[in-house]
Scaffold this active site. Sequence first.
Site, PDB file in Angstrom:
ATOM      1  N   HIS A  58      17.764 122.426 -52.521  1.00 40.55           N
ATOM      2  CA  HIS A  58      16.918 121.390 -51.906  1.00 40.55           C
ATOM      3  C   HIS A  58      17.362 120.024 -52.399  1.00 40.55           C
ATOM      4  O   HIS A  58      17.770 119.903 -53.567  1.00 40.55           O
ATOM      5  CB  HIS A  58      15.441 121.616 -52.275  1.00 40.55           C
ATOM      6  CG  HIS A  58      14.511 120.893 -51.371  1.00 40.55           C
ATOM      7  ND1 HIS A  58      14.144 119.593 -51.594  1.00 40.55           N
ATOM      8  CD2 HIS A  58      13.912 121.279 -50.228  1.00 40.55           C
ATOM      9  CE1 HIS A  58      13.344 119.215 -50.622  1.00 40.55           C
ATOM     10  NE2 HIS A  58      13.183 120.211 -49.771  1.00 40.55           N
ATOM     11  N   ASP A  60      11.746 128.438 -47.485  1.00 39.12           N
ATOM     12  CA  ASP A  60      12.239 129.299 -46.409  1.00 39.12           C
ATOM     13  C   ASP A  60      12.727 130.654 -46.905  1.00 39.12           C
ATOM     14  O   ASP A  60      12.988 131.551 -46.109  1.00 39.12           O
ATOM     15  CB  ASP A  60      13.382 128.590 -45.670  1.00 39.12           C
ATOM     16  CG  ASP A  60      12.864 127.386 -44.912  1.00 39.12           C
ATOM     17  OD1 ASP A  60      11.786 127.500 -44.328  1.00 39.12           O
ATOM     18  OD2 ASP A  60      13.524 126.340 -44.929  1.00 39.12           O
TER      19      ASP A  60
HETATM   20  N1  CMC Z   1      24.230 127.864 -51.236  1.00 39.75           N
HETATM   21  C1  CMC Z   1      25.365 127.592 -51.913  1.00 39.75           C
HETATM   22  N2  CMC Z   1      25.661 126.408 -52.428  1.00 39.75           N
HETATM   23  C2  CMC Z   1      24.784 125.423 -52.273  1.00 39.75           C
HETATM   24  C3  CMC Z   1      23.573 125.622 -51.568  1.00 39.75           C
HETATM   25  C4  CMC Z   1      23.308 126.907 -51.053  1.00 39.75           C
HETATM   26  N3  CMC Z   1      22.172 127.163 -50.374  1.00 39.75           N
HETATM   27  N4  CMC Z   1      22.883 124.470 -51.537  1.00 39.75           N
HETATM   28  C5  CMC Z   1      23.643 123.578 -52.199  1.00 39.75           C
HETATM   29  N5  CMC Z   1      24.783 124.154 -52.644  1.00 39.75           N
HETATM   30  C6  CMC Z   1      25.828 123.527 -53.451  1.00 39.75           C
HETATM   31  C7  CMC Z   1      26.682 122.574 -52.640  1.00 39.75           C
HETATM   32  O1  CMC Z   1      27.805 123.241 -52.080  1.00 39.75           O
HETATM   33  C8  CMC Z   1      27.066 121.558 -53.683  1.00 39.75           C
HETATM   34  O2  CMC Z   1      28.065 122.116 -54.498  1.00 39.75           O
HETATM   35  P1  CMC Z   1      29.271 121.184 -55.092  1.00 39.75           P
HETATM   36  O3  CMC Z   1      28.588 120.200 -55.991  1.00 39.75           O
HETATM   37  O4  CMC Z   1      30.163 122.136 -55.795  1.00 39.75           O
HETATM   38  O5  CMC Z   1      29.916 120.538 -53.898  1.00 39.75           O
HETATM   39  C9  CMC Z   1      25.836 121.440 -54.553  1.00 39.75           C
HETATM   40  O6  CMC Z   1      25.173 122.704 -54.426  1.00 39.75           O
HETATM   41  C10 CMC Z   1      24.886 120.314 -54.147  1.00 39.75           C
HETATM   42  O7  CMC Z   1      24.509 120.544 -52.799  1.00 39.75           O
HETATM   43  P2  CMC Z   1      24.404 119.427 -51.675  1.00 39.75           P
HETATM   44  O8  CMC Z   1      24.868 120.000 -50.389  1.00 39.75           O
HETATM   45  O9  CMC Z   1      25.068 118.162 -52.165  1.00 39.75           O
HETATM   46  O10 CMC Z   1      22.842 119.197 -51.665  1.00 39.75           O
HETATM   47  P3  CMC Z   1      22.013 118.460 -50.543  1.00 39.75           P
HETATM   48  O11 CMC Z   1      20.876 117.857 -51.235  1.00 39.75           O
HETATM   49  O12 CMC Z   1      22.887 117.563 -49.732  1.00 39.75           O
HETATM   50  O13 CMC Z   1      21.557 119.668 -49.590  1.00 39.75           O
HETATM   51  C11 CMC Z   1      20.323 121.459 -48.681  1.00 39.75           C
HETATM   52  C12 CMC Z   1      20.335 120.279 -49.666  1.00 39.75           C
HETATM   53  C13 CMC Z   1      18.907 122.009 -48.565  1.00 39.75           C
HETATM   54  C14 CMC Z   1      20.782 120.994 -47.287  1.00 39.75           C
HETATM   55  C15 CMC Z   1      21.280 122.554 -49.200  1.00 39.75           C
HETATM   56  O14 CMC Z   1      20.833 122.993 -50.457  1.00 39.75           O
HETATM   57  C16 CMC Z   1      21.379 123.735 -48.229  1.00 39.75           C
HETATM   58  O15 CMC Z   1      22.158 123.675 -47.269  1.00 39.75           O
HETATM   59  N6  CMC Z   1      20.594 124.841 -48.463  1.00 39.75           N
HETATM   60  C17 CMC Z   1      20.591 125.960 -47.572  1.00 39.75           C
HETATM   61  C18 CMC Z   1      19.742 125.650 -46.347  1.00 39.75           C
HETATM   62  C19 CMC Z   1      18.258 125.685 -46.659  1.00 39.75           C
HETATM   63  O16 CMC Z   1      17.741 126.613 -47.257  1.00 39.75           O
HETATM   64  N7  CMC Z   1      17.553 124.658 -46.181  1.00 39.75           N
HETATM   65  C20 CMC Z   1      16.105 124.564 -46.305  1.00 39.75           C
HETATM   66  C21 CMC Z   1      15.658 123.429 -47.176  1.00 39.75           C
HETATM   67  S1  CMC Z   1      13.897 123.538 -47.579  1.00 39.75           S
HETATM   68  C22 CMC Z   1      13.067 123.412 -46.072  1.00 39.75           C
HETATM   69  C23 CMC Z   1      13.401 122.233 -45.249  1.00 39.75           C
HETATM   70  O17 CMC Z   1      13.726 121.160 -45.751  1.00 39.75           O
HETATM   71  O18 CMC Z   1      13.303 122.339 -44.048  1.00 39.75           O
END
Ligand code: CMC
Length: 436
Positions: free
Chosen positions: A313, A371
Amino acid sequence: MIPSEVKATLSFSDGSPSVDLPLYKGSIGPDVIDIRKLYGQTGKFTYDPGFLSTASCQSAITYIDGDKGELLYRGYPIEQLAQQCDFLEVCHLLLYGELPNAEQKPAFTHLVTHHTMVNEQMQFFLRGFRRDAHPMAVMTGLVGALSAFYHDSTDIHNPTHRDISAIRLIAKMPTLVAMSYKYGIGQPYMYPKNSLSYTANFMRMMFATPCEDYEPNDVLVRAMDRIFILHADHEQNASTSTVRLCGSSGTNPFAAIAAGVACLWGPAHGGANEACLNMLNDIQQMGGVEKIGEFIKQVKDKNSNVKLMGFGHRVYKNYDPRAKLMRETCHEVLGALGLGNDPLFKLAMALEKIALEDEYFVSRKLYPNVDFYSGIVQRAIGIPVPLFTAIFALARTVGWIAQLNEMIGDPEYKIGRPRQLFTGAARRDVPPLAKR
Ligand code: CMC
């Protein structure tokens, strides 16, 4: 906003004069540096794609402490609201700032209940869709179409119009979600029944038919109501910011909420519940718990593009408090339905345990989000997987409207208009066709 005595000073290494920027304090949470005059003073913009460090507005609705894993609606912890209130009480809280008292509660319930029917023409509009359309495609269209049916509440600058459209949207979303479901499976629509609670009425519209009524099951109704409460608002997330930006142009509330529905659909946001259940099903088909290691390996491989859906998140760097409540509800629902050995739930718990001990997830502070478990609960209730995100939209509608109305009432609000760092071609002349 409370001005701070402290000022931020921005200095430049090229000898340009430094500038003082005001700081404001919130009631809780980080202070903000006011950069509104920065461009005027320095000719420079700030650069923050994805809004990693940018507060786009001031808000008094929802507060998240991502490090603690705390979520407050108007100051009340989500755990207390989930345990002691129903969804309509939470709607009242988000919209008007306070929980309803003993007189306000039945009045508000009556008001919402008596707006649940939709214009009869809506079903003819719905008929234009393919039966196999994704419910979120249908919902984006249906919510946008409300502005074509309710002309008397489309002026966003008129407080009465805003009030009526808020009630209409909260009241009609369950009807529209149930209609899009019934349309997809070729069953007749069920009209709302005013004697039922908001949530029981939704479940009846989903699961009853004209031949057989639906007897609301208290545990399942309570679980669905909790799903609504947990999804009701989440401060300036992608869809809420979309609603604010869309509404900032002065467009009507139905159009702004339709924009929110469209944004929510994406798998990085509300679409994660559907994507998470599909992921669990895929692992199950690969061989279940024994294949978790293999799956986690793929997730950790940067080239695979595989994510552990329902994990991570932008704000929570700790366990999402909604996920804890959802896991508790999962136990209750599966227990009540005699599905205590549900293989997907077991798989989810095993996956969670392994991920929480894995260095990749620990070092990145990736925890289960709301989720991760909500799909398992919804599936047990009988909600088909493609409808999960539409249910999220139903619940988030109140948050979107509360945020939209807060923005319109804020004297500091302006049309949203981000700036850019331009990296394309500088001015050049169009060559004649033969020379291109
Ligand atoms: N699985 C694997 N790696 C992950 C995940 C994941 N679910 N989430 C983040 N990472 C890694 C990402 O690859 C990055 O790694 P590195 O630093 O090596 O490049 C690091 O963690 C930081 O992630 P980020 O993408 O910079 O984080 P963000 O704040 O931009 O993204 C997020 C947040 C929710 C989009 C992401 O965690 C994600 O795609 N999660 C899976 C989808 C999900 O469950 N979404 C629902 C969110 S809660 C309900 C809602 O908001 O609707």
